[in-house]
Design an enzyme around this catalytic site. Structure first.
Site, PDB file in Angstrom:
ATOM      1  N   ASP A   6       4.710  35.783  26.478  1.00 52.75           N
ATOM      2  CA  ASP A   6       3.980  34.567  26.844  1.00 52.75           C
ATOM      3  C   ASP A   6       3.553  33.852  25.566  1.00 52.75           C
ATOM      4  O   ASP A   6       2.824  34.415  24.744  1.00 52.75           O
ATOM      5  CB  ASP A   6       2.754  34.937  27.689  1.00 52.75           C
ATOM      6  N   ASP A  44       7.443  28.572  28.644  1.00 51.01           N
ATOM      7  CA  ASP A  44       6.706  29.364  27.656  1.00 51.01           C
ATOM      8  C   ASP A  44       6.516  30.833  28.015  1.00 51.01           C
ATOM      9  O   ASP A  44       5.768  31.533  27.340  1.00 51.01           O
ATOM     10  CB  ASP A  44       5.340  28.731  27.391  1.00 51.01           C
ATOM     11  N   GLU A  45       7.174  31.336  29.056  1.00 46.52           N
ATOM     12  CA  GLU A  45       7.043  32.763  29.355  1.00 46.52           C
ATOM     13  C   GLU A  45       8.286  33.289  30.058  1.00 46.52           C
ATOM     14  O   GLU A  45       9.010  32.544  30.719  1.00 46.52           O
ATOM     15  CB  GLU A  45       5.792  33.042  30.196  1.00 46.52           C
TER      16      GLU A  45
END
Length: 362
Positions: free
Chosen positions: A9, A104-105
């Site tokens: 993350d 983003d993860e």
């Protein structure tokens, strides 16, 4: 054999990319979001901003009241997608089994990776170092035997942290885990549990499947497994949609129901275009509407439906208007989807599935 799952993350992704590209912002409170003069909303912010109480989904105007020194930057999603692609490329040097959750993860399954002597911990640290060196931002990572625990772990030592839950640590870790850490346990469910003295997973474990189902409906079965640290979901390299939606935030409140209907006319073609871009294995199985009032309260309504019907959206909006006829700043519509490529198991009616596929192709 126990899986080795890593959840990675990015820390304050949008803001981190902006600070990377503008070193003068380093150490200052920074947020990415909309114009405070035009009812903008914060998308994300860095930790110096969070120290002042600034949070995602907060109005930009409120964020500035909390932190007058806050630098609010307009989002540059093309840039964020390019950076996300760089990070995904790094992931692929460690394993091909990757499930992106957003820009983003992502989850990574490194169970069979020959790298670093198949140590998931060392692989996670190598990924974090590679992103730091090559991309210029930090990521946090969690390592665990399943997706649920890996995601919990990645948040444990944020920002720029690594946390590992080994298989022999699962029972003790989960027993002490607050129920609020379980995905799906929101404020209302947590309050309901607290009234019964349930605050940790250990408190949930004595309840049977039947008792959990009686108290929490269909979510009860999942609670039964998660409170024991059990999650058998594989990392899926190709994720399929469960819904599609469009929404709009308005510079001026929509104060009359006729305003809601007028904006529905503009939202319908956008939703139709998004549905047209999906492949033929998707079927509409429900319609939903969402409004955010000018006090930032969000409410929604939905109805089972197999076609994109404007009359149904109008009916749902009227329900919300009659329930609370206040000005709104955001209006959204969407469709819940059934994915015929991944039917719910067990598929009791395969002939229905085949018929639906044929009709979709016609």
């Amino acid at each position: 054999m126990s899986r080795k799952i890593i959840h990675v993350d990015c820390d304050c992704f949008y803001a981190a990319v902006e600070v990377r590209d503008e070193p003068r912002l380093r150490g200052r409170p920074v947020a990415v979001g909309g114009d405070p003069q035009r009812r903008g909303v914060i998308a994300t912010c860095n930790y110096p901003a969070r120290d002042f109480g600034v949070r995602s989904a907060m109005s930009s105007a409120q964020a500035l009241r909390l932190c007058p020194e806050l630098v609010i930057l307009r989002p540059d999603f093309d840039k964020y997608r390019r950076v996300s692609t760089q990070i995904q490329d790094i992931f692929r040097t460690f394993t091909p089994i990757i499930e992106p959750l957003s820009l983003d993860e992502a989850f990574l399954d490194v169970s069979e990776s020959p790298l670093h002597s198949n140590s998931a911990t060392r692989i996670a640290e190598a990924i974090r170092q590679r992103v730091r060196d090559n991309v210029g931002i930090t990521v946090s990572a969690g390592v665990a035997p399943n997706k649920f625990l890996a995601k919990v772990a990645s948040d444990w030592r944020k920002p720029d942290g690594l946390f590992v839950i080994a298989p022999d640590q699962v029972s003790a870790f989960v027993a002490a885990l607050p129920v609020t850490r379980i995905f799906g346990v929101g404020r209302v469910t947590a309050e309901k549990m607290a009234l019964q003295g349930i605050r940790t997973c250990a408190d949930l474990q004595p309840l049977s499947r039947l008792e959990l189902a009686q108290q929490f409906g269909s979510f009860g079965e999942r609670l039964y497994h998660l409170c024991r640290g059990e999650d058998d979901r594989p990392v899926q390299t190709s994720r399929r949609r469960k819904s599609v939606s469009v929404e709009e935030t308005y510079h001026q409140d929509l104060t009359h129901f006729s305003d809601w209907l007028r904006e529905l006319e503009a939202l319908m073609p956008r939703l139709e275009q998004r549905l047209d871009r999906l492949d033929s294995h998707y079927l509409v199985q429900g319609l939903t509407v969402k409004v955010r009032y000018n006090d930032f309260r969000i409410v929604s309504a939905d109805q089972s439906e197999t076609t994109l019907d404007k009359a149904v959206f109008e009916h749902l909006l009227r329900q919300l208007w009659e329930r609370h006829s206040a000005p709104v700043r955001l209006l959204g519509i969407g469709a819940r989807l059934r994915d015929l490529k991944s039917p719910q198991q067990p598929d009791l009616f395969p002939e229905e599935r085949e018929r639906a596929l044929r009709e979709k192709r016609q």
